[in-house]
Design a protein around this motif. Structure first.
Motif, PDB file in Angstrom:
ATOM      1  N   GLY A 137       0.832  -1.172  -0.111  1.00 38.36           N
ATOM      2  CA  GLY A 137       0.103   0.141  -0.130  1.00 38.36           C
ATOM      3  C   GLY A 137       0.984   1.194  -0.092  1.00 38.36           C
ATOM      4  N   SER A 166      -3.212   8.790  -1.820  1.00 35.66           N
ATOM      5  CA  SER A 166      -3.724   7.780  -1.303  1.00 35.66           C
ATOM      6  C   SER A 166      -5.189   7.492  -1.553  1.00 35.66           C
ATOM      7  CB  SER A 166      -3.904   8.171   0.184  1.00 35.66           C
ATOM      8  OG  SER A 166      -4.525   9.187   0.439  1.00 35.66           O
ATOM      9  N   THR A 196      -6.905   3.779  -2.226  1.00 37.93           N
ATOM     10  CA  THR A 196      -8.043   3.210  -1.384  1.00 37.93           C
ATOM     11  C   THR A 196      -9.243   3.032  -2.133  1.00 37.93           C
ATOM     12  OG1 THR A 196      -7.205   4.861   0.488  1.00 37.93           O
ATOM     13  CG2 THR A 196      -9.308   3.666   0.726  1.00 37.93           C
ATOM     14  N   SER A 203      -7.286  -5.831   2.431  1.00 34.45           N
ATOM     15  CA  SER A 203      -7.654  -4.444   2.015  1.00 34.45           C
ATOM     16  C   SER A 203      -7.005  -3.817   3.596  1.00 34.45           C
ATOM     17  CB  SER A 203      -9.132  -4.345   2.146  1.00 34.45           C
ATOM     18  OG  SER A 203      -9.924  -4.270   3.314  1.00 34.45           O
ATOM     19  N   ILE A 232      -4.717  -0.283   3.095  1.00 35.58           N
ATOM     20  CA  ILE A 232      -5.173   1.020   3.484  1.00 35.58           C
ATOM     21  C   ILE A 232      -4.293   1.400   4.454  1.00 35.58           C
ATOM     22  CG2 ILE A 232      -7.000   1.971   4.697  1.00 35.58           C
ATOM     23  CD1 ILE A 232      -9.009   0.092   3.466  1.00 35.58           C
ATOM     24  N   ASN A 287      -1.923   5.436   3.611  1.00 34.95           N
ATOM     25  CA  ASN A 287      -1.578   6.473   4.577  1.00 34.95           C
ATOM     26  C   ASN A 287      -0.113   6.850   4.639  1.00 34.95           C
ATOM     27  OD1 ASN A 287      -4.429   6.428   4.756  1.00 34.95           O
ATOM     28  ND2 ASN A 287      -4.347   7.067   7.033  1.00 34.95           N
ATOM     29  N   CYS A 327     -10.668  10.239   3.954  1.00 40.88           N
ATOM     30  CA  CYS A 327     -11.723   8.992   3.773  1.00 40.88           C
ATOM     31  C   CYS A 327     -12.877   9.314   2.722  1.00 40.88           C
ATOM     32  CB  CYS A 327     -11.961   8.685   5.098  1.00 40.88           C
ATOM     33  SG  CYS A 327     -10.831   8.115   6.329  1.00 40.88           S
ATOM     34  N   ALA A 340     -13.014   7.489  -0.445  1.00 45.62           N
ATOM     35  CA  ALA A 340     -13.224   5.945  -0.503  1.00 45.62           C
ATOM     36  C   ALA A 340     -15.024   5.638  -0.038  1.00 45.62           C
ATOM     37  CB  ALA A 340     -12.425   5.415   0.611  1.00 45.62           C
ATOM     38  N   HIS A 346     -11.022   2.249   6.579  1.00 47.44           N
ATOM     39  CA  HIS A 346     -10.381   3.379   6.171  1.00 47.44           C
ATOM     40  C   HIS A 346     -10.489   4.535   7.244  1.00 47.44           C
ATOM     41  CE1 HIS A 346      -8.833   6.638   3.109  1.00 47.44           C
ATOM     42  NE2 HIS A 346      -7.893   6.259   4.044  1.00 47.44           N
TER      43      HIS A 346
END
Length: 320
Positions: free
Chosen positions: A56, A66, A70, A87, A91, A95, A233, A236, A254
């Protein structure tokens, strides 16, 4: 006087537009070049959360977004190519990888040769030459990346020049004083700006540009940066709105990860600021924002890594 204000306003709008557009071109071009390999990485990850974090971070550092990484993870979970546990690690890594952009922005403080004014025209010139005169797709993609970098740095230069005359403005100083004294306002400001422009990297870059002019304090920068990490966030969550249950749970992971990290770091730092008020009111530099951004995201990943399974279970309870 009025013409000067109008000129600086236009310069601010133009600089912000160049910065955001350069970020978009750069991110889209990097995604187009690395897209196939990213899919291979994502689809062949074993059940190890640690490998997921590394992948990631690598993917996000490559594509400079990001949010894009995501959203891609949410899409693969929705398609059944990734499990919810896989996942979670990716995630967390995303970051960490997003801190790369902040370091690029802060390079202007390291020396004159690294200042955006120095090499932005060269990047734009080489990129435009490759785009216009190269018949092959790969050089054209590289040209798009260089043009994106050039526009990003040129936009930063415009923004910095437009803000510089107002570094001692009572109104601007009052805004940042209010944001600094009330952490909730600072977090909400960072969250809102990031949600609107759909990029935490871009919003952190804007904050760094203001910091270059000495008008952002440590307390203010910390609260805004924490809000920016929560605001990222939103992308996503929007992507998962029309997806299946598992994809919604991935987006929830997330959100839970970023909120938990912001709450833990925010509590510790706000207690430290209350003890050392002089430090809290000290102006922060763009490089120091990069350091804090990196320490925060890396620290949050290390702190929450042992609880990745619990985050998965909590997301499953919240979204049944």
């Amino acid at each position: 006087m009025i013409l000067d204000y109008i000129r600086q306003l236009f310069q601010s709008i133009g600089g912000l537009g160049m910065f955001l557009y350069g970020m978009k071109i750069m991110s889209d071009s990097l995604q187009a070049m690395a897209g196939r390999r990213m899919k291979q990485f994502l689809c062949h990850i074993a059940g190890s959360p640690l490998r997921g974090i590394l992948f990631g971070a690598l993917i996000t550092a490559l594509i400079q977004s990001s949010s894009a990484a995501t959203v891609m993870v949410v899409g693969f979970v929705n398609a059944g190519l990734l499990s919810l546990a896989q996942s979670a690690g990716i995630i967390m890594g995303a970051n960490i990888g997003t801190t790369m952009t902040a370091w690029l922005v802060s390079m202007s403080e390291w020396g004159q040769i690294l200042h955006p004014d120095f090499f932005a025209p060269v990047l734009l010139g080489i990129g435009a030459f490759l785009l216009l005169f190269s018949p092959k797709k790969r050089p054209q993609a590289i040209g798009s990346i260089l043009v994106g970098f050039g526009l990003l740095f040129a936009g930063l230069s415009f923004l910095s020049g437009a803000v510089a005359p107002y570094r001692d403005s009572p109104a601007l100083l009052r805004i940042f004083t209010i944001l600094g004294k009330n952490p909730v306002f600072g977090i909400l400001a960072g969250l809102t700006v990031t949600a609107v422009i759909q990029s935490s990297s871009a919003s952190v870059g804007i904050l760094q540009t203001l910091a270059m002019n000495g008008i952002v304090t440590w307390r203010c920068a910390v609260s805004i940066t924490l809000g920016q990490n929560i605001g990222t966030c939103v992308t996503a969550l929007l992507a998962a709105a029309a997806a299946n249950k598992t994809a919604k749970q991935a987006a929830m992971i997330h959100l839970l990860f970023n909120v938990a990290g912001a709450a833990c770091f925010g509590t510790v730092l706000f207690l430290m600021f209350s003890v050392n008020r002089q430090w809290a009111e000290t102006p922060i530099s763009a490089t120091q924002i990069s350091v804090f951004h990196t320490v925060f995201n890396l620290g949050a990943a290390l702190m929450l890594f042992p609880f990745s399974e619990k985050l998965v279970k909590l997301s499953e309870r919240l979204i049944r």
